[in-house]
Write a protein that holds these residues in place. Structure first.
Motif, PDB file in Angstrom:
ATOM      1  N   ARG A 128      26.265  38.211  50.120  1.00 37.87           N
ATOM      2  CA  ARG A 128      26.445  36.150  50.096  1.00 37.87           C
ATOM      3  C   ARG A 128      27.361  35.751  50.042  1.00 37.87           C
ATOM      4  O   ARG A 128      27.723  34.891  50.075  1.00 37.87           O
ATOM      5  N   GLU A 129      28.581  36.930  48.821  1.00 39.44           N
ATOM      6  CA  GLU A 129      29.481  36.267  48.405  1.00 39.44           C
ATOM      7  C   GLU A 129      30.735  36.579  48.740  1.00 39.44           C
ATOM      8  O   GLU A 129      31.893  36.146  48.957  1.00 39.44           O
ATOM      9  N   ALA A 130      30.753  37.916  50.068  1.00 38.35           N
ATOM     10  CA  ALA A 130      31.566  38.553  50.511  1.00 38.35           C
ATOM     11  C   ALA A 130      32.150  37.717  51.608  1.00 38.35           C
ATOM     12  O   ALA A 130      31.689  37.071  51.734  1.00 38.35           O
ATOM     13  N   ALA A 131      33.749  38.129  51.427  1.00 31.25           N
ATOM     14  CA  ALA A 131      34.901  37.546  52.780  1.00 31.25           C
ATOM     15  C   ALA A 131      33.961  38.319  54.232  1.00 31.25           C
ATOM     16  O   ALA A 131      33.025  38.667  54.392  1.00 31.25           O
ATOM     17  N   ARG A 181      36.802  42.159  45.626  1.00 31.85           N
ATOM     18  CA  ARG A 181      37.599  41.045  45.829  1.00 31.85           C
ATOM     19  C   ARG A 181      38.816  41.249  45.804  1.00 31.85           C
ATOM     20  O   ARG A 181      39.883  40.412  46.331  1.00 31.85           O
ATOM     21  N   VAL A 182      38.987  41.727  44.492  1.00 34.07           N
ATOM     22  CA  VAL A 182      41.010  41.642  44.071  1.00 34.07           C
ATOM     23  C   VAL A 182      40.795  43.113  44.399  1.00 34.07           C
ATOM     24  O   VAL A 182      40.366  44.517  44.160  1.00 34.07           O
ATOM     25  N   ASN A 183      42.013  43.680  43.734  1.00 32.69           N
ATOM     26  CA  ASN A 183      42.797  44.764  43.697  1.00 32.69           C
ATOM     27  C   ASN A 183      42.070  46.095  44.619  1.00 32.69           C
ATOM     28  O   ASN A 183      42.304  47.100  44.170  1.00 32.69           O
ATOM     29  N   ARG A 184      41.656  45.521  45.774  1.00 36.51           N
ATOM     30  CA  ARG A 184      41.411  47.008  46.654  1.00 36.51           C
ATOM     31  C   ARG A 184      42.309  48.039  47.000  1.00 36.51           C
ATOM     32  O   ARG A 184      41.765  49.367  47.205  1.00 36.51           O
ATOM     33  N   ASP A 185      43.551  47.397  46.981  1.00 32.73           N
ATOM     34  CA  ASP A 185      43.833  48.897  47.230  1.00 32.73           C
ATOM     35  C   ASP A 185      44.488  50.220  46.232  1.00 32.73           C
ATOM     36  O   ASP A 185      44.326  51.683  46.522  1.00 32.73           O
ATOM     37  N   ASP A 256      25.803  49.556  38.269  1.00 29.00           N
ATOM     38  CA  ASP A 256      26.951  48.807  39.485  1.00 29.00           C
ATOM     39  C   ASP A 256      27.645  47.500  39.765  1.00 29.00           C
ATOM     40  O   ASP A 256      28.850  47.240  39.856  1.00 29.00           O
ATOM     41  N   ARG A 257      27.349  47.020  39.095  1.00 32.54           N
ATOM     42  CA  ARG A 257      26.649  45.357  39.436  1.00 32.54           C
ATOM     43  C   ARG A 257      28.005  44.776  38.229  1.00 32.54           C
ATOM     44  O   ARG A 257      29.321  44.386  38.280  1.00 32.54           O
ATOM     45  N   ALA A 258      27.628  45.455  36.910  1.00 35.03           N
ATOM     46  CA  ALA A 258      28.788  45.486  36.106  1.00 35.03           C
ATOM     47  C   ALA A 258      30.191  45.583  36.564  1.00 35.03           C
ATOM     48  O   ALA A 258      31.090  45.072  35.855  1.00 35.03           O
ATOM     49  N   VAL A 259      29.882  47.209  36.997  1.00 36.01           N
ATOM     50  CA  VAL A 259      31.875  47.064  37.523  1.00 36.01           C
ATOM     51  C   VAL A 259      32.271  46.055  38.059  1.00 36.01           C
ATOM     52  O   VAL A 259      33.542  45.968  38.247  1.00 36.01           O
ATOM     53  N   VAL A 260      31.104  46.554  39.310  1.00 36.60           N
ATOM     54  CA  VAL A 260      31.969  44.592  40.617  1.00 36.60           C
ATOM     55  C   VAL A 260      32.044  43.851  39.855  1.00 36.60           C
ATOM     56  O   VAL A 260      33.663  42.531  40.454  1.00 36.60           O
ATOM     57  N   THR A 261      31.627  42.788  38.747  1.00 31.02           N
ATOM     58  CA  THR A 261      31.831  41.803  37.928  1.00 31.02           C
ATOM     59  C   THR A 261      32.996  42.092  36.968  1.00 31.02           C
ATOM     60  O   THR A 261      34.094  40.789  37.448  1.00 31.02           O
ATOM     61  N   GLN A 266      38.388  40.481  37.683  1.00 32.60           N
ATOM     62  CA  GLN A 266      40.312  40.569  37.010  1.00 32.60           C
ATOM     63  C   GLN A 266      40.210  41.160  35.709  1.00 32.60           C
ATOM     64  O   GLN A 266      41.175  40.511  34.922  1.00 32.60           O
ATOM     65  N   GLN A 267      38.728  41.300  34.582  1.00 31.05           N
ATOM     66  CA  GLN A 267      38.899  41.744  33.356  1.00 31.05           C
ATOM     67  C   GLN A 267      39.402  43.427  33.240  1.00 31.05           C
ATOM     68  O   GLN A 267      39.253  43.753  32.518  1.00 31.05           O
ATOM     69  N   LEU A 268      38.739  44.227  34.897  1.00 35.60           N
ATOM     70  CA  LEU A 268      39.456  45.096  34.393  1.00 35.60           C
ATOM     71  C   LEU A 268      40.007  45.188  35.615  1.00 35.60           C
ATOM     72  O   LEU A 268      40.673  44.833  37.275  1.00 35.60           O
ATOM     73  N   THR A 269      41.874  46.117  35.207  1.00 35.04           N
ATOM     74  CA  THR A 269      42.894  45.936  36.241  1.00 35.04           C
ATOM     75  C   THR A 269      43.414  47.452  35.877  1.00 35.04           C
ATOM     76  O   THR A 269      42.979  48.392  34.953  1.00 35.04           O
ATOM     77  N   PRO A 270      44.165  47.443  37.348  1.00 32.56           N
ATOM     78  CA  PRO A 270      44.666  49.373  37.342  1.00 32.56           C
ATOM     79  C   PRO A 270      45.426  49.078  35.873  1.00 32.56           C
ATOM     80  O   PRO A 270      46.025  50.469  35.765  1.00 32.56           O
ATOM     81  N   ARG A 271      45.954  48.110  34.750  1.00 30.59           N
ATOM     82  CA  ARG A 271      46.450  48.571  33.741  1.00 30.59           C
ATOM     83  C   ARG A 271      45.717  49.352  33.149  1.00 30.59           C
ATOM     84  O   ARG A 271      45.933  49.939  32.216  1.00 30.59           O
TER      85      ARG A 271
END
Ligand code: SF4
Lengths: 342, 201
Positions: A128-131, A181-185, A256-261, A266-271
């Motif tokens: 429901r929330e996806a592109a 929805r972000v940082n997919r690569d 899983d929900r926590a990871v996605v959120t 962007q609280q978890l980023t590649p950094r």
């Protein structure tokens, strides 16, 4: 009334925890970092090189608050056994049930059903929330899992249940990255791999699952169940099979929900990750801190429990489920009712 | 004599057999039940001894046993009248609310005292701390019968190891074991709850 208490997670290396009246005092290199009243605590989880005073360990034990020792990276190593709430009859009933293939199968089927339902709910909610271009694949995966739910009642052995669960898990993890929805690569998921993680999502999932498994093991101990004697998970020395069983229903909605959120916000980023030679990935200390903080906040969120009909903090669901399972094992209810998230 | 039945079990059993079984058979541990019991024992341990006022001696934390009836426990307070005859006194923190469970517990103490002192005891007292009121409880044949009936019930449940179904009535509102008991949750799957549901919501 059982209330939601905090689990104290300590991951700063060389911390020293000791008793100060009825408080836990946390010190790092002689400097006070925090004080927490004991009666607000449910248990303590420490990562790596963290020291606890013997008085503190004993006091926690007497108050039925376990200590869990993990490696710096969150791998389970040990856990204190507190004087269990007793109920030797419950343990005997639990063992008797594992010796009865039909009853074991029934419990395993309901546990798997709970997991698959919650995977389905998680996918549909993300759809429901996806592109627009991602939603159909998420919905299709939900339908595939549905098909597995439909055959679950027909499973005749626990092995078959595990097979069905495995098929559903493949459908689920195939589209897992589409919930992002972000940082997919950067956040791609190869296969589900345990340690060592081969990609960032596996690194996070492994970590969150460890935290959740600890909560589930505590819940088993609190109601007097033996965390090692499970139904869906095969018995294996050193494995907390029952804790893993209880965790299955909660993986999609809690972990899983926590990871996605966290990734989407962007609280978890590649950094927050370290990529090592030879394609392995670990979380940084900051990354782990972020996850623990989110996990703690999420535990306080209230959800509706479909069986008890009561609003319950998410963090207490493992306890409620452990109790419902205990009631089933002792003959107080005919079936084990899994937690179905709405 | 079989193992004596603890006096505290009788009270729980009469209030709600399931409450008794949760505490004494399942050994359900709740913050409330445990701390309350711990506190009671603590007070008893530290309040032991005797005192005398107006010819009445007060004994505290008196161990009780009845071989004949198979009961044992500790009395909070026993008063010895000037003629040496004992009267059990129970202290209740709540307000004056006659409850059979309390009266059974008191009468069970009297049965022990009768055997230990070789006397017959017509009545005892329940002191309600909240309302500071003290009321007499007559040990009628019916009440004595209720004690022995509860004792048999307790023994039967201990032997079977079974958990009775929930009372699911007003009692539950006051019960510290509510969470562990889930008296109002349906025992089987309620309508609309189906783990094998294949609708796509
Ligand atoms: S909650 Fe109700 S049924 Fe359950 S033990 Fe208490 S009084 Fe009995």
């Amino acid at each position: 009334m059982r209330t939601l208490l905090n689990t104290l997670y300590v991951q700063t290396q060389k911390s020293y925890l000791h008793l100060d009246n009825d408080n836990v005092r946390v010190e790092v290199e002689g400097e006070r970092r925090g004080m927490l009243p004991l009666h607000h605590l449910d248990g303590i989880v420490v990562f790596g090189n963290v020291l606890l005073s013997p008085f503190l360990i004993q006091k926690l034990g007497r108050a039925h608050k376990p200590v869990t020792w993990l490696t710096e990276w969150g791998q389970f190593t040990a856990r204190s056994e507190t004087p269990v709430s007793g109920n030797v009859l419950l343990r005997v009933a639990q063992h008797a049930c594992t010796c009865d293939p039909a009853r074991t199968l029934a419990v395993a089927r309901y546990i798997a059903a709970g997991k698959l339902q919650n995977q389905k709910t998680t996918l549909l909610r993300s759809a429901r929330e996806a592109a627009e271009e991602d939603a159909p694949a998420l919905r299709q995966a939900a339908r595939d899992i549905n098909a597995q739910i439909a055959v679950l009642p027909l499973a005749e052995t626990v092995d078959e249940v595990r097979g069905i669960e495995g098929t559903a898990a493949r459908s689920y993890f195939e589209v897992f990255s589409l919930m992002l929805r972000v940082n997919r690569d950067f956040f791609w998921l190869g296969e589900r791999t345990r340690r060592p993680a081969r990609d960032p999502i596996n690194a996070v999932l492994n970590y969150v699952y460890t935290l959740l498994a600890g909560e589930c093991a505590s819940a088993c101990q609190t109601v007097g169940l033996d965390p090692q004697i499970g139904f869906l998970h095969a018995l294996r020395p050193g494995r907390q099979s029952l804790a893993l069983d209880l965790m299955e229903e909660l993986r999609p909605v809690v972990a899983d929900r926590a990871v996605v959120t966290l990734i989407n916000r962007q609280q978890l980023t590649p950094r927050d990750f370290t990529l090592h030679e030879g394609r392995t990935v670990t979380l940084t200390e900051d990354g782990r801190r972020t996850i623990i903080k989110h996990f703690q906040e999420r535990k306080a969120e209230e959800v509706h429990h479909p069986l008890t009909g009561r609003k319950t903090p998410l963090g207490l669901i493992p306890h409620v489920q452990a109790r419902l399972l205990a009631q089933h094992l002792r003959g107080d209810r005919p079936h084990y009712p899994p937690y179905l998230h709405r | 004599m079989d193992n004596p039945i603890p006096l505290s079990a009788l009270q729980h059993f009469v209030f709600c057999p399931r409450q008794y079984a949760l505490i004494h058979v399942e050994q359900t541990w709740t913050e409330n039940a445990q701390t309350a019991r711990g506190r009671g024992q603590h007070e008893r341990a530290h309040g032991g001894g005797t005192e005398e006022r107006g010819g009445v001696r007060t004994l505290r934390a008196l161990p009780l046993v009845s071989r004949r009836h198979g009961l044992a426990g500790v009395a909070d307070v026993v008063e010895l009248l000037p003629d040496g005859s004992p009267r059990p006194v129970e202290y209740k923190s709540g307000r004056a609310r006659p409850r059979l469970a309390d009266e059974v517990q008191l009468c069970a103490q009297a049965l022990c005292l009768e055997e230990m002192f070789g006397v017959s005891i017509p009545e005892g007292f329940i002191y309600h701390v909240a309302s500071r009121g003290r009321r007499n409880v007559a040990f009628t044949p019916e009440l004595r019968g209720a004690v022995l009936e509860a004792r048999d019930g307790v023994r039967a449940l201990l032997g079977s190891g079974e958990l009775p179904p929930p009372a699911a009535d007003e009692r539950c509102r006051l019960c510290s074991l509510f969470d562990a008991c889930e008296p109002f949750a349906p025992r089987d799957f309620p309508p609309g709850y189906d783990p094998f549901d294949t609708r796509l919501l």
